[in-house]
Design a protein around this motif. Structure first.
Motif: not given
Length: 123
Positions: A21-28, A61-67
């Motif tokens: 789970a920590a690895i999955a969070q680190a990929n974001r 996974k590829d970007r962060a979005v603030f809407s």
């Protein structure tokens, strides 16, 4: 004597699941504290002016979005995106309108947010 799945301690199974789970969070991709502080500062001023009412944050996974929304039931009027893949090209920060038009893209968040950060100007 070998342990079967019924004989295994449940806490050991959870301990094995945690690193995955920590690895999955680190990929974001996420906004760091300074970026988020700058965005929320702008958001707070626009809420105080009565222009914006709601927001959403997506860490993909590829970007962060603030809407940013005028009302919660509408489509976002602006999307502030951070895409690290574009860091060496046009810049990883961009402001996108509701129609999908990229209003500004750049390497510095401060300069990119100037497109929607309307300050009072003496005319």
């Amino acid at each position: 004597m070998s342990l079967t799945s019924e004989d295994a301690d449940p806490s050991e199974q959870r301990a094995v699941a945690r690193p995955a789970a920590a690895i999955a969070q680190a990929n974001r991709v996420t906004f760091n504290r300074l970026e988020l502080n700058r965005i929320l500062n702008l958001y707070g001023r626009m809420v105080a002016d009565g222009e914006w009412r709601d927001y959403a944050i997506d860490f993909l996974k590829d970007r962060a979005v603030f809407s940013v929304f005028r009302r919660a039931s509408e489509v976002p009027i602006y999307r502030i995106e951070k895409d690290p893949r574009l860091a060496r090209k046009q810049g990883m920060y961009s402001v996108i309108s509701a129609t999908g038009l990229i209003l500004r893209r750049g390497h510095e968040l401060e300069r990119v947010l100037l497109v929607i950060d309307r300050k009072l100007a003496v005319v």
